[in-house]
Design a protein around this motif. Structure first.
Motif, PDB file in Angstrom:
ATOM      1  N   ASP A 190       0.817  -1.209   0.000  1.00 52.71           N
ATOM      2  CA  ASP A 190       0.000   0.000   0.000  1.00 52.71           C
ATOM      3  C   ASP A 190       0.853   1.262   0.000  1.00 52.71           C
ATOM      4  O   ASP A 190       0.682   2.149  -0.837  1.00 52.71           O
ATOM      5  CB  ASP A 190      -0.952   0.004   1.196  1.00 52.71           C
ATOM      6  N   CYS A 191       1.783   1.355   0.946  1.00 57.82           N
ATOM      7  CA  CYS A 191       2.594   2.577   1.032  1.00 57.82           C
ATOM      8  C   CYS A 191       3.946   2.426   0.339  1.00 57.82           C
ATOM      9  O   CYS A 191       4.666   3.411   0.144  1.00 57.82           O
ATOM     10  CB  CYS A 191       2.799   2.996   2.487  1.00 57.82           C
ATOM     11  N   GLY A 192       4.304   1.187  -0.053  1.00 58.26           N
ATOM     12  CA  GLY A 192       5.537   0.955  -0.799  1.00 58.26           C
ATOM     13  C   GLY A 192       6.809   1.009   0.029  1.00 58.26           C
ATOM     14  O   GLY A 192       7.910   0.990  -0.525  1.00 58.26           O
ATOM     15  N   ARG A 193       6.690   1.047   1.363  1.00 61.09           N
ATOM     16  CA  ARG A 193       7.874   1.132   2.214  1.00 61.09           C
ATOM     17  C   ARG A 193       8.247  -0.240   2.753  1.00 61.09           C
ATOM     18  O   ARG A 193       7.401  -1.136   2.855  1.00 61.09           O
ATOM     19  CB  ARG A 193       7.631   2.098   3.372  1.00 61.09           C
ATOM     20  N   THR A 194       9.512  -0.373   3.082  1.00 59.35           N
ATOM     21  CA  THR A 194      10.001  -1.625   3.651  1.00 59.35           C
ATOM     22  C   THR A 194      10.176  -1.469   5.161  1.00 59.35           C
ATOM     23  O   THR A 194      10.370  -0.369   5.673  1.00 59.35           O
ATOM     24  CB  THR A 194      11.331  -2.045   3.020  1.00 59.35           C
TER      25      THR A 194
END
Length: 294
Positions: A52-56
């Protein structure tokens, strides 16, 4: 038994953290989405990608263990020894071979992460208070070092470096609470007894005059013993459970000399967690302690 395998292997410690943190499924610590996939590793820790937010993120992200160069197994050992054996921070410094400043900062972060107890009183309730010699240290707020003796006897206040600590025992639920306060007066007592399910609430106290106004209030049914007259118990009327819990709390503070009065709340939260872990086996107790900080 003591979980020595967790303290001896970073991979086992990482697995334990993963089991506790994601017991209800993996979710992004930033957007709370559960649409995550595995995305490589970060040392011994699994890394994830949020769709959803593309963060790891990894298993330590957003916890008190994040951004620490000290091995997780050492921090888990510190938490376990601190709670289980009431080990002083100076001793922990020697055991895990880190500086005192580092271990002090991390243990304080652990204590601050613990949830504050919510008082939901069903009654009857015992209430009593004891006083702790504790003040601001010399480095705090650019002031001179306080006297280590703190020889003032009897009752004290927060400003006098001898703050009161209230002990409440709910006989209806068996819950016990420790609440540091600025002063032992009527307003503080009424605030502590505000969250109640019964009216009138039966309250057992000693003969301290701050409890006297409860007798004139229809919301409370006060029963008390006067220790000065040699009265300590009259059937169910006593505060012996409060005094027993207070003696254990004093013993808990004993190895940690020089606690700032600003940190009393955190140390007492850790003490309450210690009491919950008392009958649990080693690995289960460690998991419960880690869960309490997430």
């Amino acid at each position: 038994m003591i979980p020595l395998d967790v303290f001896g292997s970073e991979s086992v410690a990482a697995d334990l953290l993963q089991q506790v943190r994601w017991r209800d499924g993996v979710s992004c610590p930033r957007c709370r989405s559960d649409r995550t996939v595995r995305n490589g590793s970060y040392g011994h820790f699994q890394r994830y990608l949020c769709k959803d937010c593309g963060r790891t993120f990894n298993d330590k992200t957003g916890t008190i263990f994040a951004h620490s160069k000290i091995a997780l197994r050492k921090w888990l050992f510190s938490i376990y020894a601190f709670l289980r054996f009431n080990t002083s921070l100076r001793q922990l410094q020697c055991e895990i071979e880190v500086t005192y400043k580092t271990i002090h900062r991390r243990v304080e972060r652990f204590a601050e992460a613990l949830d504050a107890p919510s008082l939901d009183l069903r009654g009857p309730v015992e209430i009593d208070e004891f006083y702790v010699s504790s003040g601001l240290k010399g480095r705090e707020r650019d002031r001179w070092s306080r006297s280590r003796g703190l020889s003032r006897r009897g009752r004290g206040t927060y400003e006098q470096d001898k703050p009161p600590v209230f002990v409440l025992v709910d006989r209806g639920t068996g819950q016990r609470y420790l609440v540091p306060a600025k002063s032992a007066d009527e307003s503080t007592i009424r605030l502590l007894l505000a969250d109640r399910q019964q009216e009138p609430l039966t309250v057992y106290t000693d003969g301290f005059c701050a409890y006297d106004p409860l007798e004139e209030d229809e919301k409370f049914d006060r029963e008390y013993v006067v220790h000065g007259n040699g009265e300590y118990a009259d059937d169910a009327i006593h505060v012996n459970t409060c005094e027993s819990h207070a003696s254990l709390a004093r013993r808990w503070l004993s190895p940690h000399r020089g606690i700032s009065k600003n940190c009393l709340t955190q140390y007492f939260r850790a003490f309450q967690l210690r009491r919950k872990l008392y009958r649990k086996p080693g690995r289960e107790a460690l998991k419960h302690a880690v869960k309490a900080t997430l």
